[in-house]
Each structure stands twice: as C-alpha cells, then as structure tokens.
Design a protein around this motif. Structure first.
Motif, PDB file in Angstrom:
ATOM      1  N   CYS A  39      57.684  45.306  21.347  1.00 21.77           N
ATOM      2  CA  CYS A  39      57.277  44.064  20.693  1.00 21.77           C
ATOM      3  C   CYS A  39      57.110  44.240  19.183  1.00 21.77           C
ATOM      4  CB  CYS A  39      55.970  43.584  21.323  1.00 21.77           C
ATOM      5  SG  CYS A  39      55.315  42.050  20.679  1.00 21.77           S
ATOM      6  N   GLY A  99      56.149  38.043  17.431  1.00 23.24           N
ATOM      7  CA  GLY A  99      56.698  39.064  18.318  1.00 23.24           C
ATOM      8  C   GLY A  99      56.298  38.836  19.763  1.00 23.24           C
ATOM      9  N   VAL A 100      55.040  38.511  19.978  1.00 22.95           N
ATOM     10  CA  VAL A 100      54.543  38.256  21.336  1.00 22.95           C
ATOM     11  C   VAL A 100      55.264  37.055  21.945  1.00 22.95           C
ATOM     12  CG1 VAL A 100      52.543  37.496  22.674  1.00 22.95           C
ATOM     13  CG2 VAL A 100      52.297  39.330  20.987  1.00 22.95           C
ATOM     14  N   VAL A 103      58.668  38.259  23.134  1.00 26.33           N
ATOM     15  CA  VAL A 103      58.617  39.229  24.232  1.00 26.33           C
ATOM     16  C   VAL A 103      58.124  38.587  25.527  1.00 26.33           C
ATOM     17  CG1 VAL A 103      57.466  41.359  24.988  1.00 26.33           C
ATOM     18  CG2 VAL A 103      58.519  41.243  22.744  1.00 26.33           C
TER      19      VAL A 103
END
Length: 110
Positions: A39, A99-100, A103
C-alpha cells in the motif's frame, strides 16, 4: 541512505488500525501492507503511494509528486511524494488514505 524513520513513525498510526496491517523492511526502505497488498512505502525521504492506474495521472499532476521507478522501468500506478508534500500530518494522512482507498479494491493476498 536509509529510509526516513521519522516519516515511517508518522505514517504507521494511519495504517495500523486497518485489518490485515503488516510492515516489512524492503529494498532499504519500509513497506506497509493491508491484507498482503503493498500500500505505502517509505523510500529515503519520500513516500511511495499505490494509487492504481486510474488515479495515476492525477497523482502525478500534484505538487511534489514524481514517477516511482527508473527511466527504464516506471512503476505505473505508484506515485512518489517528496518531502515537501509531506510536511504536515494532514498531508501525510491524505496520501495514506489514497493508498488505502486503492488497496481496498484488491482481493486479499494469502
């Protein structure tokens, strides 16, 4: 040069509460995973954020963001945020959340 350990300590709390969180030293830096998917990374003084292909060009248009990888092998879908883009906790949190968000669209790895 080793990775920026202060930046790593500032990033960790934003990720550590997610299910499947793990971290691992890799390639002279620190990598953070959610459910086995890479991530966020800390490389030298920068943060590498996995944004995905759809958000890649928009991320590169942001201030202090560059391509991750080399001229020969650009890592499309990954953005490198330089230190000037990470000067405060709200900026760090915003990049971590990007990023989270990407992902979380991926299936868990075993």
């Amino acid at each position: 040069m080793a990775y920026d350990e202060l930046l790593a300590r500032r990033v960790r709390p934003f990720l550590s509460g997610y299910p499947g969180f793990s971290e691992k030293r890799m390639f002279g830096g620190m990598a953070y995973f959610l459910d086995g998917n890479w991530c966020i990374g800390i490389f030298k003084e920068s943060m590498v954020v996995r944004v995905g292909l759809e958000a890649y060009e928009a991320a590169l248009a942001e201030p202090h963001v560059t391509i991750f990888g080399s001229d020969e092998r650009q890592m499309r879908g990954w953005a490198m945020v330089g230190p000037l883009g990470l000067e405060d906790l709200p900026s760090i949190r915003a990049w971590v959340e990007r990023g989270v968000a990407f992902v979380e669209t991926l299936p868990p790895k075993e």
